[in-house]
Design a protein around this motif. Structure first.
Motif, PDB file in Angstrom:
ATOM      1  N   LEU A  36       0.811  -1.224   0.000  1.00  0.00           N
ATOM      2  CA  LEU A  36       0.000   0.000   0.000  1.00  0.00           C
ATOM      3  C   LEU A  36       0.843   1.273   0.000  1.00  0.00           C
ATOM      4  CD1 LEU A  36      -2.727  -1.059   2.614  1.00  0.00           C
ATOM      5  CD2 LEU A  36      -3.015  -0.893   0.136  1.00  0.00           C
ATOM      6  N   GLY A  37       2.090   1.163   0.418  1.00  0.00           N
ATOM      7  CA  GLY A  37       2.941   2.344   0.555  1.00  0.00           C
ATOM      8  C   GLY A  37       2.799   2.961   1.931  1.00  0.00           C
ATOM      9  N   LEU A  38       3.739   3.834   2.273  1.00  0.00           N
ATOM     10  CA  LEU A  38       3.700   4.508   3.572  1.00  0.00           C
ATOM     11  C   LEU A  38       3.236   5.947   3.385  1.00  0.00           C
ATOM     12  CD1 LEU A  38       6.935   3.399   5.466  1.00  0.00           C
ATOM     13  CD2 LEU A  38       4.581   2.996   6.174  1.00  0.00           C
ATOM     14  N   PRO A  39       2.493   6.477   4.354  1.00  0.00           N
ATOM     15  CA  PRO A  39       2.082   7.877   4.244  1.00  0.00           C
ATOM     16  C   PRO A  39       3.289   8.821   4.336  1.00  0.00           C
ATOM     17  CG  PRO A  39       1.195   6.854   6.242  1.00  0.00           C
ATOM     18  CD  PRO A  39       2.015   5.831   5.563  1.00  0.00           C
ATOM     19  N   GLU A  40       3.157   9.991   3.734  1.00  0.00           N
ATOM     20  CA  GLU A  40       4.280  10.943   3.773  1.00  0.00           C
ATOM     21  C   GLU A  40       4.330  11.702   5.086  1.00  0.00           C
ATOM     22  OE1 GLU A  40       4.121  13.384   0.307  1.00  0.00           O
ATOM     23  OE2 GLU A  40       4.313  11.659  -1.023  1.00  0.00           O
ATOM     24  N   VAL A  41       3.169  11.833   5.743  1.00  0.00           N
ATOM     25  CA  VAL A  41       3.140  12.550   7.030  1.00  0.00           C
ATOM     26  C   VAL A  41       2.780  11.566   8.139  1.00  0.00           C
ATOM     27  CG1 VAL A  41       2.563  14.795   6.070  1.00  0.00           C
ATOM     28  CG2 VAL A  41       0.724  13.201   6.639  1.00  0.00           C
TER      29      VAL A  41
END
Lengths: 209, 126
Positions: A36-41
């Motif tokens: 899913l990917g990691l959030p940027e914040v």
């Protein structure tokens, strides 16, 4: 057994129609972010609650919480079970989930953390049992089904993952069909190894919602 | 104040000069009011620093004041974190940092927030 593959693809498929939250509760070994990917914040606080950050999967936004956000890649987690329960409590009870449905990638087995999680979500949760259709996993399924009954959690589907790889899959299917929940078969395919393939989980999405 | 902390002054200067990045970091804390008591231990000595975030502004005071949580670590661990030699999150989950909650919320709640905060600070200082 493929819980992460199933839960991330299901969440992504469901996000086409619903506002979705996703929790990777595999505290010791989070992996959902790899798909899913990691959030940027990071997660921030609003009022007295954490606000989960958002990620974009398949063009749709999803709220997301995972231990991977709070741990550098490659660092092992060697913490006591009581700390893990505190983390689970924070993610479930002290996080403001603003969505229609939350998909939880549950921790493996029937450890403390699984029991605790089921207790926290029991009043409103439905379960999906993800398994591979072979002899070794049947006793795990029976145990988990028994725990779900004990906690009065509805079993909304049984996923027979990598169905095409096991020669005794039909016999396994006959065994778990007595649980009374719809059975969804997911075939192993090259495509599923390369990333999210939410369209392969359309049937499951229809069954569980 | 522990004299060992003098070694992080260059990093603090760098932080104060990175105004645009700091402002971006603090934007996440608009409308947020929280406070932390930081305790730095060193051979029986103790340095207490109170850190407050109020509507996107950071306030720092020396001494003990009411806070929603207390973060305790060895002064050497703190220096290593500021200098980028140790990751705050790794130190937290491996027990080199203790977080105590005073507001009824789980300690992990505060741990998550500080982990996110220090990760952003570390990116600025890198």
């Amino acid at each position: 057994m493929g819980k992460t593959t199933v839960s991330t693809n299901l969440a992504t498929k469901l996000s086409e129609k619903f506002r979705i939250g996703f929790i990777d509760l595999d505290i010791y070994g989070p992996n959902a972010h790899l798909l899913l990917g990691l959030p940027e914040v990071p997660a921030v606080e609003q009022g007295d609650m954490l606000v989960p950050p958002k990620i974009e999967a398949n063009g749709k936004e999803m709220q997301f919480m995972s231990m991977a956000m709070f741990l550098p890649e490659g660092v092992g987690l060697a913490i006591k079970a009581e700390f893990v329960l505190d983390i689970v409590k924070t993610i479930i009870q002290f996080t403001r989930w603003d969505c229609d449905l939350i998909v939880v990638d549950a921790p493996p087995g029937s450890l403390d953390v699984v029991n605790y999680t089921l207790d926290l979500v029991a009043p409103r949760a439905k379960a999906i049992l993800v398994t591979e259709p072979h002899r070794m996993s049947l006793s795990d399924c029976l145990r988990l089904y028994d725990i779900l009954k004990l906690k009065e959690i509805e079993l909304s589907a049984i996923v027979l993952n990598k169905y095409n790889l096991f020669k005794d899959a039909e016999a396994f299917e006959a065994e778990v069909s007595r649980f009374g929940a719809p059975i969804v078969k997911i075939r192993w395919s090259e495509e599923l190894q390369s990333g999210l393939q939410p369209d392969l989980f359309e049937e499951l999405a229809e069954v569980v919602v | 104040m522990n004299p060992k902390l003098l070694s992080i002054i260059p990093k603090l200067v760098k932080l104060s000069l990175s105004q645009w990045q700091v402002r971006r970091l603090l934007e996440q804390y608009k409308g947020v009011s929280r406070s932390c008591q930081l305790i730095l231990r060193d051979d029986g000595d103790e340095t207490a620093i109170w850190i407050g975030i109020e509507d996107g502004e950071i306030k720092v005071k020396i001494g003990r004041y009411p806070a929603t949580n207390t973060v305790t670590m060895d002064v050497d661990v703190f220096i290593d974190i500021v200098k980028g030699r140790v990751d705050f999150r790794t130190a937290l989950w491996h027990g080199a940092i203790q977080v105590e909650s005073h507001d009824g919320r789980p300690w992990a709640y505060h741990g998550f927030l500080w982990a996110g905060f220090w990760d952003m600070v570390a990116q600025i200082l890198r």
